[in-house]
Design a protein around this motif. Structure first.
Motif: not given
Length: 280
Positions: A154-172
């Protein structure tokens, strides 16, 4: 004398009646007390085992579902983390992109906009060390009763997606906490499903594009689709707060307090992990 004798007999009968009543009352109390003790002791032995079983099932389900949306050219380590993403086993820092606007919340369907989108905001890079990522995983595992190993996906995916889409992973991660409490099989009365409670009937094509066999119930695909919807909402509304109101389905700025809940959880995630939040 007859009167004294009759009074003595009456008193004796009364004393015997009271004695029998007290004895019966004590017997009933002792029975119920014994049952309560047995139930308490039994639950004390049973609950830890049931909790461990539930965590193991949750971990197994996440592990089984996650690979369906992992790209074929990416390898994973023992925690299910994607190669090239979060390196939580080393001391290397992890770069992530965080929007500088405030956050709100989301549920997975878009609503008409009453005003045109505002200009894009600037973004800043924030680094998370392996120790901070581990603290983040520990917080999620303890608070939401998720198996620690499963938090890696979950954390890894949130960071990967957050980096790709430029969305805060902590927000996700905060949205996931409020929407489903990290239950990948959560479903609302209106059909919103999975970690980020995406409306499958509205966004089925997005899951088909990812090639996800399990749709919204695939944790990795759910995060990616939900994050894409959230990013689109933020772009349409011009701010994270407005975007989250859009995500939760609010046609105006009033989202019923949902945004405040997500932002509060994002702050708790930041405090627990030591990962700094971007300036809003």
């Amino acid at each position: 004398m007859p009167d004294a004798s009759a009074a003595s007999v009456l008193f004796r009968h009364l004393a015997q009646g009271v004695h029998r009543y007290l004895a019966e009352w004590l017997r009933i109390c002792s029975v119920y007390l014994g049952i309560a003790v047995i139930v308490t002791v039994s639950m004390g032995f049973a609950l830890p085992g049931l909790r461990d079983q539930a965590l193991q099932v949750h971990k197994a389900l996440l592990t089984a579902l996650a690979p369906s949306s992992v790209p074929s050219n990416a390898s994973s380590d023992q925690d299910g983390l994607l190669a090239g993403d979060l390196d939580i086993d080393t001391g290397a820092a992890v770069a992530m992109v965080v929007p500088d606007t405030t956050g709100s919340n989301a549920t997975g369907y878009l609503t008409p906009l009453p005003h045109p989108p505002a200009a894009a905001r600037a973004r800043v890079d924030v680094a998370a060390t392996s120790a901070q990522v581990e603290a983040l995983r520990n917080y999620i595992s303890r608070k939401y009763k998720v198996a620690y190993d499963a938090t890696g996906v979950l954390v890894n995916t949130s960071y990967k997606v957050g980096r790709d889409l430029k969305v805060d992973p902590l927000l996700l991660l905060a949205v996931i906490a409020i929407e489903s409490r990290y239950n990948p099989f959560a479903e609302s009365s209106v059909g919103a499903q999975g970690l980020m409670q995406v409306m499958t009937s509205v966004h089925r094509s997005k899951f088909d594009t990812l090639g996800s066999k399990n749709g919204a119930l695939d944790p990795v695909a759910n995060i990616r689709v939900g994050a894409g919807i959230l990013k689109d909402c933020i772009g349409r509304r011009g701010s994270v707060s407005g975007g989250l109101a859009c995500y939760v389905g609010a046609s105006g700025p009033n989202d019923g307090g949902y945004g405040d809940k997500v932002l509060a959880e994002r702050r708790r995630l930041a405090v627990a992990s030591g990962i700094p939040l971007a300036r809003d």
